[in-house]
Design a protein around this motif. Structure first.
Motif, PDB file in Angstrom:
ATOM      1  N   ASN A  36       0.849  -1.187   0.000  1.00  0.00           N
ATOM      2  CA  ASN A  36       0.000   0.000   0.000  1.00  0.00           C
ATOM      3  C   ASN A  36       0.887   1.240   0.000  1.00  0.00           C
ATOM      4  N   PHE A  37       0.277   2.399  -0.241  1.00  0.00           N
ATOM      5  CA  PHE A  37       1.075   3.612  -0.410  1.00  0.00           C
ATOM      6  C   PHE A  37       1.697   4.092   0.900  1.00  0.00           C
ATOM      7  N   LEU A  54       5.224   1.279  -9.713  1.00  0.00           N
ATOM      8  CA  LEU A  54       4.035   1.711  -8.980  1.00  0.00           C
ATOM      9  C   LEU A  54       2.731   1.353  -9.683  1.00  0.00           C
ATOM     10  N   ILE A  56      -1.151   2.185  -9.825  1.00  0.00           N
ATOM     11  CA  ILE A  56      -1.883   3.391  -9.440  1.00  0.00           C
ATOM     12  C   ILE A  56      -3.140   3.080  -8.635  1.00  0.00           C
ATOM     13  N   ASN A  57      -3.592   1.822  -8.677  1.00  0.00           N
ATOM     14  CA  ASN A  57      -4.815   1.454  -7.962  1.00  0.00           C
ATOM     15  C   ASN A  57      -4.447   0.657  -6.716  1.00  0.00           C
ATOM     16  N   ILE A  58      -3.933   1.354  -5.687  1.00  0.00           N
ATOM     17  CA  ILE A  58      -3.491   0.691  -4.465  1.00  0.00           C
ATOM     18  C   ILE A  58      -4.120   1.367  -3.251  1.00  0.00           C
ATOM     19  N   GLY A  61      -3.654   5.131  -2.229  1.00  0.00           N
ATOM     20  CA  GLY A  61      -3.193   5.838  -3.423  1.00  0.00           C
ATOM     21  C   GLY A  61      -3.951   7.124  -3.670  1.00  0.00           C
ATOM     22  N   LYS A  62      -3.284   8.068  -4.336  1.00  0.00           N
ATOM     23  CA  LYS A  62      -3.875   9.379  -4.583  1.00  0.00           C
ATOM     24  C   LYS A  62      -3.683   9.806  -6.037  1.00  0.00           C
ATOM     25  N   ASN A  63      -3.883   8.866  -6.955  1.00  0.00           N
ATOM     26  CA  ASN A  63      -3.734   9.174  -8.379  1.00  0.00           C
ATOM     27  C   ASN A  63      -2.367   9.794  -8.667  1.00  0.00           C
ATOM     28  N   MET A  66       0.614  10.756  -6.076  1.00  0.00           N
ATOM     29  CA  MET A  66       1.597   9.799  -5.565  1.00  0.00           C
ATOM     30  C   MET A  66       2.972  10.057  -6.166  1.00  0.00           C
ATOM     31  N   SER A  83       0.406  -0.475 -14.601  1.00  0.00           N
ATOM     32  CA  SER A  83      -1.025  -0.470 -14.328  1.00  0.00           C
ATOM     33  C   SER A  83      -1.816  -1.331 -15.303  1.00  0.00           C
ATOM     34  N   TYR A  94       0.113  10.673 -16.054  1.00  0.00           N
ATOM     35  CA  TYR A  94       1.131  10.335 -15.061  1.00  0.00           C
ATOM     36  C   TYR A  94       2.526  10.788 -15.478  1.00  0.00           C
TER      37      TYR A  94
END
Length: 208
Positions: A36-37, A54, A56-58, A61-63, A66, A83, A94
């Protein structure tokens, strides 16, 4: 010199598979994992890494934020976004935010190694079509694809709306409240500067 990678992904199978592949192809490699982030941030504060891989869907996460948080802690670390989401919809967002590359999880093993090697050697990996998107956006002083301004959840709402789902169907599929769906729709319409579903469908079809 030993290279240190940090894989941030909440799926054990992904972390394990990527680790095995990279260790087979890259010499003197040490791999760390975070699911997790929050855990990733703590590790970044304690250990210097050459590359962060990384998802992006963790959790936590903050889009695109991060990328910025990672770079604040370690300005020189390279970040490869890895991703399940399509490059055409998410990569430019990104990369503009500071990522050094974007790679879809459905890629081949060979491409994975090519991308990682490119980032380590040149500092970046940007697919040709994404580079053109970014270049055109700079020339036109605007984002070529307006959909890239949407968050991951907003884009999910858009896809469901375009595919004919109503508010009730969306709230059931995403397990969110009806009022939340309405809020997301308002945000999407405001960001895209549109007033109705017909205009939304036109924009979606124009960029897909």
């Amino acid at each position: 010199m030993v290279k240190k990678f940090l894989i941030i992904d909440d799926h054990l199978v992904v972390r394990t598979g990527v680790s095995i592949l990279l260790k087979e192809k890259i010499e003197d490699l040490q791999i760390f994992n975070a699911e997790n982030f929050f855990e990733a941030i703590n590790m970044l504060r304690k250990q210097v890494f050459d590359l962060v891989i990384l998802d992006i869907n963790i959790p936590g996460g903050k889009n695109t934020e991060m990328i910025q948080e990672i770079k604040i802690i370690q300005p020189t670390v390279k970040v490869l976004v890895f991703s399940a989401y399509e490059e055409e919809q998410y990569a430019s967002r990104y990369i503009i935010s500071g990522a050094n590359g974007y790679l879809n999880k459905l890629c081949s093993e060979e491409k994975m190694i090519t991308v990682v090697t490119s980032i380590l050697e040149t500092g970046k990996y940007i697919p040709t079509e994404i580079a053109l998107q970014i270049a055109n956006a700079g020339l036109n002083k605007k984002v070529v694809n307006p959909l890239v301004n949407l968050s991951k959840r907003e884009f999910e709402i858009v896809e469901l709306l375009v595919n004919g789902n109503g508010n009730l169907e969306i709230c059931n599929k995403l397990n969110i409240h009806m009022s939340t769906v309405s809020t997301y729709k308002v945000r999407v319409f405001e960001k895209l500067k549109i007033n109705n579903l017909v205009e939304l469908i036109d924009i979606y079809k124009s960029y897909n």
